[in-house]
Scaffold this active site. Structure first.
Site, PDB file in Angstrom:
ATOM      1  N   ARG A  97       0.855  -1.189   0.000  1.00 33.97           N
ATOM      2  CA  ARG A  97       0.000   0.000   0.000  1.00 33.97           C
ATOM      3  C   ARG A  97       0.893   1.242   0.000  1.00 33.97           C
ATOM      4  O   ARG A  97       1.724   1.410   0.910  1.00 33.97           O
ATOM      5  CB  ARG A  97      -0.913   0.007   1.244  1.00 33.97           C
ATOM      6  CG  ARG A  97      -1.721   1.280   1.362  1.00 33.97           C
ATOM      7  CD  ARG A  97      -2.706   1.271   2.533  1.00 33.97           C
ATOM      8  NE  ARG A  97      -3.352   2.572   2.562  1.00 33.97           N
ATOM      9  CZ  ARG A  97      -3.419   3.368   3.626  1.00 33.97           C
ATOM     10  NH1 ARG A  97      -2.917   2.992   4.787  1.00 33.97           N
ATOM     11  NH2 ARG A  97      -4.007   4.547   3.542  1.00 33.97           N
ATOM     12  N   HIS A 142      -3.037  10.969   0.808  1.00 38.49           N
ATOM     13  CA  HIS A 142      -2.508  10.747   2.157  1.00 38.49           C
ATOM     14  C   HIS A 142      -1.930  12.084   2.635  1.00 38.49           C
ATOM     15  O   HIS A 142      -0.744  12.217   2.909  1.00 38.49           O
ATOM     16  CB  HIS A 142      -1.468   9.623   2.150  1.00 38.49           C
ATOM     17  CG  HIS A 142      -1.252   8.974   3.495  1.00 38.49           C
ATOM     18  ND1 HIS A 142      -1.441   7.623   3.716  1.00 38.49           N
ATOM     19  CD2 HIS A 142      -0.866   9.487   4.702  1.00 38.49           C
ATOM     20  CE1 HIS A 142      -1.162   7.336   4.983  1.00 38.49           C
ATOM     21  NE2 HIS A 142      -0.812   8.461   5.607  1.00 38.49           N
ATOM     22  N   ASN A 186      -6.955   8.824   3.090  1.00 41.49           N
ATOM     23  CA  ASN A 186      -6.439   8.222   4.305  1.00 41.49           C
ATOM     24  C   ASN A 186      -6.848   9.048   5.517  1.00 41.49           C
ATOM     25  O   ASN A 186      -6.542  10.231   5.606  1.00 41.49           O
ATOM     26  CB  ASN A 186      -4.910   8.156   4.270  1.00 41.49           C
ATOM     27  CG  ASN A 186      -4.349   7.497   5.524  1.00 41.49           C
ATOM     28  OD1 ASN A 186      -4.544   6.300   5.728  1.00 41.49           O
ATOM     29  ND2 ASN A 186      -3.695   8.265   6.372  1.00 41.49           N
ATOM     30  N   GLU A 187      -7.550   8.430   6.449  1.00 32.82           N
ATOM     31  CA  GLU A 187      -7.855   9.008   7.760  1.00 32.82           C
ATOM     32  C   GLU A 187      -8.448  10.412   7.716  1.00 32.82           C
ATOM     33  O   GLU A 187      -7.832  11.372   8.194  1.00 32.82           O
ATOM     34  CB  GLU A 187      -6.601   9.013   8.635  1.00 32.82           C
ATOM     35  CG  GLU A 187      -6.022   7.633   8.858  1.00 32.82           C
ATOM     36  CD  GLU A 187      -4.953   7.609   9.954  1.00 32.82           C
ATOM     37  OE1 GLU A 187      -4.480   8.668  10.363  1.00 32.82           O
ATOM     38  OE2 GLU A 187      -4.608   6.510  10.391  1.00 32.82           O
ATOM     39  N   ASN A 328      -7.481   1.776   9.708  1.00 33.03           N
ATOM     40  CA  ASN A 328      -6.190   1.973  10.367  1.00 33.03           C
ATOM     41  C   ASN A 328      -6.435   1.943  11.871  1.00 33.03           C
ATOM     42  O   ASN A 328      -7.244   2.707  12.383  1.00 33.03           O
ATOM     43  CB  ASN A 328      -5.591   3.344  10.013  1.00 33.03           C
ATOM     44  CG  ASN A 328      -5.286   3.496   8.534  1.00 33.03           C
ATOM     45  OD1 ASN A 328      -5.461   2.554   7.763  1.00 33.03           O
ATOM     46  ND2 ASN A 328      -4.832   4.669   8.146  1.00 33.03           N
ATOM     47  N   TYR A 330      -4.422   1.524  15.782  1.00 31.66           N
ATOM     48  CA  TYR A 330      -3.167   1.465  16.524  1.00 31.66           C
ATOM     49  C   TYR A 330      -3.318   1.232  18.012  1.00 31.66           C
ATOM     50  O   TYR A 330      -2.484   0.585  18.622  1.00 31.66           O
ATOM     51  CB  TYR A 330      -2.395   2.788  16.345  1.00 31.66           C
ATOM     52  CG  TYR A 330      -1.821   2.970  14.963  1.00 31.66           C
ATOM     53  CD1 TYR A 330      -0.527   2.561  14.670  1.00 31.66           C
ATOM     54  CD2 TYR A 330      -2.568   3.553  13.947  1.00 31.66           C
ATOM     55  CE1 TYR A 330       0.015   2.724  13.400  1.00 31.66           C
ATOM     56  CE2 TYR A 330      -2.038   3.718  12.674  1.00 31.66           C
ATOM     57  CZ  TYR A 330      -0.748   3.294  12.403  1.00 31.66           C
ATOM     58  OH  TYR A 330      -0.221   3.442  11.157  1.00 31.66           O
ATOM     59  N   GLU A 397      -3.654  -0.189   8.112  1.00 32.25           N
ATOM     60  CA  GLU A 397      -2.477   0.186   8.910  1.00 32.25           C
ATOM     61  C   GLU A 397      -2.630  -0.379  10.311  1.00 32.25           C
ATOM     62  O   GLU A 397      -3.709  -0.330  10.892  1.00 32.25           O
ATOM     63  CB  GLU A 397      -2.315   1.714   9.064  1.00 32.25           C
ATOM     64  CG  GLU A 397      -1.877   2.443   7.830  1.00 32.25           C
ATOM     65  CD  GLU A 397      -1.780   3.952   8.034  1.00 32.25           C
ATOM     66  OE1 GLU A 397      -1.609   4.406   9.189  1.00 32.25           O
ATOM     67  OE2 GLU A 397      -1.886   4.680   7.039  1.00 32.25           O
TER      68      GLU A 397
HETATM   69  C1  GBH Z   1      -1.470   7.111  10.804  1.00 32.98           C
HETATM   70  O1  GBH Z   1      -1.955   8.089  11.642  1.00 32.98           O
HETATM   71  C2  GBH Z   1      -1.095   7.683   9.461  1.00 32.98           C
HETATM   72  O2  GBH Z   1      -1.949   7.234   8.436  1.00 32.98           O
HETATM   73  C3  GBH Z   1       0.329   7.443   9.083  1.00 32.98           C
HETATM   74  O3  GBH Z   1       0.679   8.300   8.044  1.00 32.98           O
HETATM   75  C4  GBH Z   1       1.197   7.604  10.305  1.00 32.98           C
HETATM   76  O4  GBH Z   1       2.551   7.570  10.004  1.00 32.98           O
HETATM   77  C5  GBH Z   1       0.852   6.503  11.253  1.00 32.98           C
HETATM   78  O5  GBH Z   1      -0.522   6.413  11.489  1.00 32.98           O
HETATM   79  C6  GBH Z   1       1.557   6.571  12.591  1.00 32.98           C
HETATM   80  O6  GBH Z   1       1.160   7.710  13.295  1.00 32.98           O
HETATM   81  O7  GBH Z   1       0.519  13.735  19.120  1.00 32.98           O
HETATM   82  O8  GBH Z   1      -1.301  13.497  20.672  1.00 32.98           O
HETATM   83  O9  GBH Z   1      -1.439  15.143  18.898  1.00 32.98           O
HETATM   84  C7  GBH Z   1      -2.388   7.630  12.899  1.00 32.98           C
HETATM   85  C8  GBH Z   1      -3.166   8.702  13.580  1.00 32.98           C
HETATM   86  C9  GBH Z   1      -2.613  10.980  13.945  1.00 32.98           C
HETATM   87  C10 GBH Z   1      -2.438   9.379  15.688  1.00 32.98           C
HETATM   88  C11 GBH Z   1      -1.818  11.974  14.755  1.00 32.98           C
HETATM   89  C12 GBH Z   1      -1.654  10.375  16.481  1.00 32.98           C
HETATM   90  C13 GBH Z   1      -1.227  12.689  16.928  1.00 32.98           C
HETATM   91  C14 GBH Z   1      -1.711  12.642  18.331  1.00 32.98           C
HETATM   92  N1  GBH Z   1      -2.285   9.600  14.288  1.00 32.98           N
HETATM   93  N2  GBH Z   1      -2.023  11.733  16.159  1.00 32.98           N
HETATM   94  S1  GBH Z   1      -0.925  13.842  19.329  1.00 32.98           S
END
Ligand code: GBH
Length: 493
Positions: A97, A142, A186-187, A328, A330, A397
């Site tokens: 991807r 993205h 994306n997101e 996605n 996490y 993701e």
């Molecule tokens: C994804 O975002 C993205 O699609 C990808 O590009 C990225 O590299 C990957 O995950 C890892 O982050 O610092 O408390 O303000 C995941 C969503 C968006 C979660 C930004 C964390 C910042 C939180 N992320 N967010 S904070």
């Protein structure tokens, strides 16, 4: 895996019923892959006719990114296609991807500015993948909007829906013969809230309380327009699928009070549901979201809701514009009910009447927001099935960050084993229709506002080295092993 680790992958979780490893295999046609995104890996930001994007502008402005780092060179994937594809082969993945940089194809965002060199680059990537027998899954957006389009308002300007579908049209025409899986955005939740409300991502706007809603409104229409365009003009010939990738945490009530339980449901409904409900259900925002934003708007003294409305014909156009669901995921957050005491201040988070926290007992990755809670993913997948039905899901993701360069990334190995095992449980036990899984990320890359300090790669990238040398971590080997054998009991291997 040693015996103890097999039983309880994380010491923080001693719930045998919930956390024990499930032995079993994924279906033969399960789509295993890894993911990246254009601005995070390509570099070559002003090469061969590429126009600047909002992330070029943002990272070049003082104080926006950790140590003022930029994606100017990043992993230099613009010049390293062969090595990247070699890594995919080493892993044994079936799919890759990646995303297309809009301003490489259309330097000023609109079709007048077509750049053949940009098309040539992605054709080289697609040919290399084809030779290697690896299927592309391609994201159109993205987060790297052409700067010229930001100059006229970006996603807060309705015209973006038209420009996006023109751009999608070009991509379907140029690349569609080789791409069967497309993702429009994306997101949405992240780039609207971070880009237009919090200001921590490009374009860095703090239009709190309305910018994210307006940007979201435009992108939902843009997505629907692009999906219909594909459906009308390309699907019969190209036989591909088009969808969108949402991100969501699992939202666990912080206490078992009724208020917190309701708040956790509301968190999911107003964040994942903000975008998923229009696309997957009925072309409109969830009723609960309309109610909450309208009410908060009223308390502020506004005569109309800050959440825009779709017309009846827009709703018809938006509903059902998906061929699968990209997810996605996490981490997990606790949710507690919290009503705002300051009605004049507006933001998406305040509109939700919730507070998000973490449990100190949850193991942590290097990113402050990323606690490791495998069981949350199973609950999220269940929630999606319950609310949106039997939609085919690709995990687009999933992964975790470390801060150092270590090749022995033990914690990440555990993370992948635990999370992927939970995907297996969702599939085998809960009957969730999971079709594939993409690890984030193939390699360390530009982690947005965190620059290069949060490393998500299963390959390490040496950013000091002129060649941006890539080295497999332990997790790359562990991932390859799971792809090969799933979680078969040791005696069957
Ligand atoms: C994804 O975002 C993205 O699609 C990808 O590009 C990225 O590299 C990957 O995950 C890892 O982050 O610092 O408390 O303000 C995941 C969503 C968006 C979660 C930004 C964390 C910042 C939180 N992320 N967010 S904070």
């Amino acid at each position: 895996m040693d015996k103890a680790a097999e039983k309880f992958i994380f010491d923080a979780f001693h719930d045998p019923g919930r956390d024990a490893l499930l032995h079993g295999k994924f279906p033969g046609d399960f789509l295993w892959g890894v993911a990246t995104a254009s601005y995070q890996i390509e570099g070559a930001w002003d090469v061969d006719g590429k126009g600047p994007s909002v992330w070029d502008s943002f990272s070049h402005s003082e104080g926006k990114v950790y140590q003022n780092q930029t994606g100017d060179v990043a992993c230099d994937s613009y010049n390293k296609i062969e090595r990247d594809v070699e890594m995919l082969k080493e892993l044994g993945v079936k799919a890759y991807r990646f995303s297309i940089s809009w301003s490489r194809i259309l330097p000023t965002g609109t079709v007048e500015s077509f750049n053949q060199a940009g098309v040539d680059y992605y054709n080289r990537v697609l040919s290399a993948l084809e030779v290697a027998g690896i299927e592309p899954m391609v994201t159109l957006y993205h987060w790297d909007l052409p700067q010229a389009l930001q100059d006229i308002g970006g996603w807060e300007n309705d015209m973006m829906a038209v420009y996006f579908s023109d751009y999608a049209d070009k991509c379907f025409r140029e690349f569609g013969a080789k791409i069967k899986l497309w993702i429009t955005f994306n997101e949405p939740l992240v780039f609207t809230t971070h880009g237009y409300e919090i200001g921590s991502h490009a374009p860095g706007l703090k239009h709190s309380g309305y910018g994210a809603y307006r940007a979201g409104h435009t992108l939902i229409k843009a997505h629907a327009q692009a999906w219909h365009l594909y459906d009308d003009k390309y699907r019969s010939r190209q036989q591909g699928k088009v969808s969108i990738a949402f991100n969501s945490d699992w939202f666990e009530p912080k206490t078992d009070s009724e208020k917190d339980k309701v708040a956790a449901q509301r968190a999911a409904t107003l964040s994942l549901g903000w975008f998923a409900h229009p696309v997957l259900v009925n072309g409109d925002y969830p009723e609960l979201m309309k109610e909450y934003v309208a009410n908060a708007s009223r308390l502020q003294g506004l005569s109309t809701s800050r959440l825009p409305q779709f017309s009846e014909s827009e709703k018809k156009t938006i509903a059902g514009t998906f061929d699968f669901l990209g997810l996605n995921h996490y981490t997990t957050s606790y949710v507690s009910h919290k009503a705002t005491a300051h009605p004049r201040v507006a933001s998406f988070m305040l509109d939700c009447d919730i507070e998000l926290t973490k449990d100190d007992a949850w193991p942590k990755a290097a990113s402050s927001w990323l606690s490791i809670v495998p069981w949350g993913m199973r609950r999220l997948l269940g929630w999606i099935k319950e609310h949106y039905g039997d939609v085919p899901i690709y995990i687009t993701e999933n992964g975790m960050s470390q801060s150092g360069m270590d090749i022995k990334d033990e914690l990440r190995v555990k993370y992948f084993k635990a999370y992927i095992n939970v995907v297996l449980k969702a599939h085998l036990i809960d009957g969730v229709n999971v079709k594939g899984y993409f690890a984030w990320s193939l390699m360390d890359n530009f982690e947005w506002a965190q620059g290069y300090r949060e490393k998500f790669g299963i390959y390490e990238v040496n950013f000091e080295h002129p060649e941006r040398l890539r080295t497999p971590r332990e997790s790359a080997k562990a991932f390859a092993e799971i792809i090969n054998n799933g979680f078969k009991p040791p005696e069957e291997k």
